[in-house]
Design an enzyme around this catalytic site. Structure first.
Site, PDB file in Angstrom:
ATOM      1  N   TYR A 144       0.841  -1.309  -0.013  1.00 19.49           N
ATOM      2  CA  TYR A 144      -0.035   0.035   0.060  1.00 19.49           C
ATOM      3  C   TYR A 144       0.865   1.181   0.045  1.00 19.49           C
ATOM      4  O   TYR A 144       0.398   2.292  -0.461  1.00 19.49           O
ATOM      5  CB  TYR A 144      -0.894  -0.078   1.210  1.00 19.49           C
ATOM      6  N   LYS A 194       3.337 -15.274   2.237  1.00 18.08           N
ATOM      7  CA  LYS A 194       3.506 -15.996   0.890  1.00 18.08           C
ATOM      8  C   LYS A 194       4.921 -16.252   0.812  1.00 18.08           C
ATOM      9  O   LYS A 194       5.618 -15.744   0.033  1.00 18.08           O
ATOM     10  CB  LYS A 194       3.024 -15.198  -0.133  1.00 18.08           C
ATOM     11  N   ASP A 226      -2.684 -18.384   0.208  1.00 21.18           N
ATOM     12  CA  ASP A 226      -3.547 -19.117  -0.531  1.00 21.18           C
ATOM     13  C   ASP A 226      -4.380 -20.137   0.305  1.00 21.18           C
ATOM     14  O   ASP A 226      -5.716 -20.540   0.279  1.00 21.18           O
ATOM     15  CB  ASP A 226      -3.137 -19.630  -1.754  1.00 21.18           C
ATOM     16  N   ASP A 250      -6.288  -7.025   4.034  1.00 18.57           N
ATOM     17  CA  ASP A 250      -7.489  -6.541   3.333  1.00 18.57           C
ATOM     18  C   ASP A 250      -8.338  -7.526   2.611  1.00 18.57           C
ATOM     19  O   ASP A 250      -9.456  -7.642   2.904  1.00 18.57           O
ATOM     20  CB  ASP A 250      -7.150  -5.457   2.185  1.00 18.57           C
ATOM     21  N   ASP A 254     -12.155  -9.276   4.322  1.00 17.07           N
ATOM     22  CA  ASP A 254     -13.306  -9.115   3.558  1.00 17.07           C
ATOM     23  C   ASP A 254     -14.284 -10.588   3.609  1.00 17.07           C
ATOM     24  O   ASP A 254     -15.373 -10.931   3.615  1.00 17.07           O
ATOM     25  CB  ASP A 254     -13.398  -8.904   2.215  1.00 17.07           C
TER      26      ASP A 254
HETATM   27  C1  IPM Z   1     -10.400  -1.465   3.535  1.00 19.48           C
HETATM   28  C2  IPM Z   1     -10.883  -0.815   2.466  1.00 19.48           C
HETATM   29  C3  IPM Z   1      -9.608   0.368   2.266  1.00 19.48           C
HETATM   30  C4  IPM Z   1      -8.203  -0.477   2.236  1.00 19.48           C
HETATM   31  C5  IPM Z   1      -9.632   1.211   1.025  1.00 19.48           C
HETATM   32  C6  IPM Z   1     -11.204   1.887   1.122  1.00 19.48           C
HETATM   33  C7  IPM Z   1      -8.577   1.908   0.643  1.00 19.48           C
HETATM   34  O1  IPM Z   1     -10.629  -1.658   1.483  1.00 19.48           O
HETATM   35  O2  IPM Z   1     -10.291  -0.800   4.977  1.00 19.48           O
HETATM   36  O3  IPM Z   1     -10.325  -2.511   3.923  1.00 19.48           O
HETATM   37  O4  IPM Z   1      -8.156  -1.144   1.160  1.00 19.48           O
HETATM   38  O5  IPM Z   1      -7.694  -0.470   3.232  1.00 19.48           O
HETATM   39 MG    MG Z   2     -10.793  -3.709   2.357  1.00 16.49          MG
END
Ligand code: IPM
Ligand code: MG
Length: 361
Positions: A144, A194, A226, A250, A254
């Site tokens: 990032y 990884k 993975d 990240d 999710d």
């Molecule tokens: C998160 C989001 C952010 C990230 C974006 C909005 C920059 O996806 O907080 O997970 O990638 O960190």
């Molecule tokens: Mg995110």
């Protein structure tokens, strides 16, 4: 003498303002219930700040956050600003705050509430009807922020570059936080990398392994990313704390969120060396839902609970908010993302949590 805390409120874009409003109503209920004093101050960030000040992170916003005990954040981004690039994207406001405040440890709990077991996409014998994971995502390093980055070259032959880079010190501080958190939970830590391909991951793994000697009470396992993506849906109950890089965290957080039935439920805390912290729902700005009263405010409300616990050291107040949320879910109230039940709006859900909190003794 009771202390007065200062909380910066950054509602941002999309559903950010409406879910943050509900968290603020709950904060007010906490103030009444526990007789506390909070000072809140609002500032713009993301698209809202671009519209007003031409930058996603105005200096005044960063200053306000710096001098606050904690930041309650909504979400940033939306189609109106999607054509913008790099430092002018609303997301740059969020990344700039994380970096600017030195918040390298991002705590993302992913918990399946028993009342929502039916919402979990896993078969019941796999989910067990409840699970409780904690992701610790490195937040101010990795791909990032790594240099070099950018797009260069002539049209048709352009090259895009990003760099995954970690120093030992960066790995060490986030890993320590993860070991400590694991020690207070089920004493299991999974480090995700990884290392079979990336040097940055080999350094990550070496560093985490070296630290393990200092935390003999915690059982450490290393998992390739993975495989981790697979193990999450195969044996979520075997995992407790998961520590990983910015990018892998990240993605995997999710995935974990989806396992809890709705991404509308998950809070997060971003911490540095001190008690100051930054609290945001992980769901993002969901522009298609904005302004319709359909968004689930529980992730914002649970983020407030994390704020009370981690930055203000008010564990009782935090637990009371979490109990109130659990009660409302057990009573069957559901925003649209939570599926069948007693349908409620964003505001309705906020009001129910406030009510449950006031009745909690
Ligand atoms: C998160 C989001 C952010 C990230 C974006 C909005 C920059 O996806 O907080 O997970 O990638 O960190
Ligand atoms: Mg995110």
């Amino acid at each position: 003498m009771s202390r007065q805390w200062k909380i910066a409120v950054l509602p941002g874009d999309g559903i950010g303002p409406e879910v943050t409003d509900q968290a603020l109503r709950v904060l007010d209920a906490v103030r009444r219930r526990f007789d506390l004093v909070f000072e809140t101050a609002e500032a713009v960030v993301g698209g809202a700040a671009l519209d007003r000040e031409g930058t996603p992170l105005p200096e005044a916003t960063l200053l306000l956050c710096r001098e606050s005990d904690a930041v309650l954040f909504g979400a940033v981004g939306g189609p109106r600003w999607d054509h913008l690039e790099g430092e002018l994207r609303p997301e740059a406001g969020l990344l700039g705050l994380r970096k600017g405040l030195g918040l390298y440890a991002n705590l993302r709990p992913a918990k399946l509430f028993p009342a929502l077991a039916a919402q979990c996409p896993l078969r019941p014998e796999i989910s067990g009807g409840d699970f409780d994971l904690l992701f610790v995502r490195e937040l101010t390093g990795g791909i990032y922020f790594g240099q070099p980055r950018g797009i260069s070259g002539e049209a048709g032959a352009r090259v895009g570059v990003n760099t995954e880079v970690y120093s030992e010190a960066e790995v060490e501080r986030v890993a320590r936080r993860a070991f400590q958190l694991a020690g207070k939970r089920r004493r299991k830590l999974a480090s995700v990398d990884k290392a079979n391909v990336l040097e940055s991951s080999r350094l990550w793994r070496d560093t985490v392994t070296r630290l393990a000697g200092e935390y003999p009470e915690v059982e450490l396992e290393h998992i390739y990313v993975d495989n981790a993506a697979m193990q999450l849906i195969r044996r979520p109950r075997d995992l407790d704390v998961v520590v990983t890089t910015n990018m892998f965290g990240d993605i995997l957080s999710d995935e974990a969120a989806a396992l809890t039935g709705s991404i509308g439920l998950l809070p997060s805390a971003s911490l540095g060396d001190g008690p100051q912290g930054f609290y945001e729902p992980i769901h993002g700005s969901a522009p298609d839902l904005a302004g319709q009263g359909k968004a689930n405010p529980l992730a914002a409300i649970l983020s407030l609970a994390m704020l009370l616990r981690h930055s203000l050291d008010l564990p009782e107040a935090a637990a009371a908010v979490e109990r109130a949320v659990e009660q409302v879910l057990t009573a069957g109230y559901r925003t649209p993302d939570l599926g069948q039940g007693r349908p409620v709006s964003t505001q309705g859900m906020g009001a129910l949590v406030v009510e449950a909190l006031a009745a909690d003794r």
